[in-house]
Design an enzyme around this catalytic site. Sequence first.
Site, PDB file in Angstrom:
ATOM      1  N   SER A  95      54.181 -14.452 -30.449  1.00 41.08           N
ATOM      2  CA  SER A  95      53.531 -14.681 -31.731  1.00 41.08           C
ATOM      3  C   SER A  95      53.979 -13.645 -32.766  1.00 41.08           C
ATOM      4  O   SER A  95      55.168 -13.545 -33.054  1.00 41.08           O
ATOM      5  CB  SER A  95      52.007 -14.687 -31.540  1.00 41.08           C
ATOM      6  OG  SER A  95      51.354 -15.236 -32.653  1.00 41.08           O
ATOM      7  N   ASP A 224      51.064 -26.191 -29.709  1.00 37.74           N
ATOM      8  CA  ASP A 224      50.657 -24.924 -30.324  1.00 37.74           C
ATOM      9  C   ASP A 224      49.875 -25.212 -31.603  1.00 37.74           C
ATOM     10  O   ASP A 224      50.406 -25.796 -32.546  1.00 37.74           O
ATOM     11  CB  ASP A 224      51.893 -24.083 -30.625  1.00 37.74           C
ATOM     12  CG  ASP A 224      51.577 -22.647 -30.999  1.00 37.74           C
ATOM     13  OD1 ASP A 224      50.546 -22.411 -31.650  1.00 37.74           O
ATOM     14  OD2 ASP A 224      52.368 -21.760 -30.640  1.00 37.74           O
ATOM     15  N   HIS A 252      49.340 -22.210 -27.748  1.00 37.43           N
ATOM     16  CA  HIS A 252      49.889 -20.972 -28.296  1.00 37.43           C
ATOM     17  C   HIS A 252      49.815 -19.829 -27.288  1.00 37.43           C
ATOM     18  O   HIS A 252      50.770 -19.071 -27.118  1.00 37.43           O
ATOM     19  CB  HIS A 252      49.120 -20.583 -29.569  1.00 37.43           C
ATOM     20  CG  HIS A 252      49.687 -19.383 -30.258  1.00 37.43           C
ATOM     21  ND1 HIS A 252      50.922 -19.385 -30.868  1.00 37.43           N
ATOM     22  CD2 HIS A 252      49.185 -18.123 -30.430  1.00 37.43           C
ATOM     23  CE1 HIS A 252      51.155 -18.199 -31.393  1.00 37.43           C
ATOM     24  NE2 HIS A 252      50.126 -17.414 -31.130  1.00 37.43           N
TER      25      HIS A 252
END
Length: 272
Positions: A95, A224, A252
């Site tokens: 991320s 995601d 995610h």
Amino acid sequence: MSTITVKDGTEIYYKDWGTGQPIVFHHGWPLSGDDWDTQMMFFLKQGYRVIAHDRRGHGRSGQSANGNDMDTYVADIAELTEALDLRDAIHIGHSTGGGEAIRYVARYGKDRVAKAVLISAVTPIMIKNDSNPEGVPLSVFDEIREGTGFSRAQYFYDFPIPFYGWNREGAKVQEGIKHNWWRQAMQGSVLAHYEGIKAFSESDFTEDLKSVTVPVLVLHGEDDQIVPFNQAPRAAKLLPNSKFISYPGFPHGMPATEAATINKDILEFIKS
């Protein structure tokens, strides 16, 4: 605790276990190095040296009033890798950590980095603007800012639901993972988390991606709900030497919920 003090006086906490080729883990917003526990144990047992830091303002690192921006995050990593004299390293980012990792490799990684892995990464850029019409509208990030800045305890308690895809039909909340997410998030600085939203949403990593010549593995879940899946093929295309794997239905937070699959694919890439 193991810490270094970087140039502006902020203490950066890190874990450093094992010997062998180093793997450096870069965590996502608003978490800490603890989010990599499963990967740290897995790769440690495979004979690697594993390092995970807490980004400034996150986890056990210092809560500085300044420097909550991507360039400073990356400069902190450069100081850490120099202090530990890490060479032939693999940098793995999830991320926000994906952006941090690729900018580190691009700016500071010469003669130090062997490969990189981007997982559910914010690269090349998240926010919707004239050059990124398919991006996420500013209003979404403003909502995250409002929740983070002014009702953080409840907002962070709810945030893992879409983060791990537990709002999908038939999904079951894994309470331990949810509470661990909240624990990590609440350990950090509300100011750093608030200002970090701009860092992960508006930083443009296009030129970083283009300039990285070492092999890079790009992994992204097709379900995601935090960083749109369309980010991943764009990032992979910009990289001169990339491999792209997508996962139908993965969320995610797949390094936690789908660790066995993710770890296997990363290990295969490292050894290839």
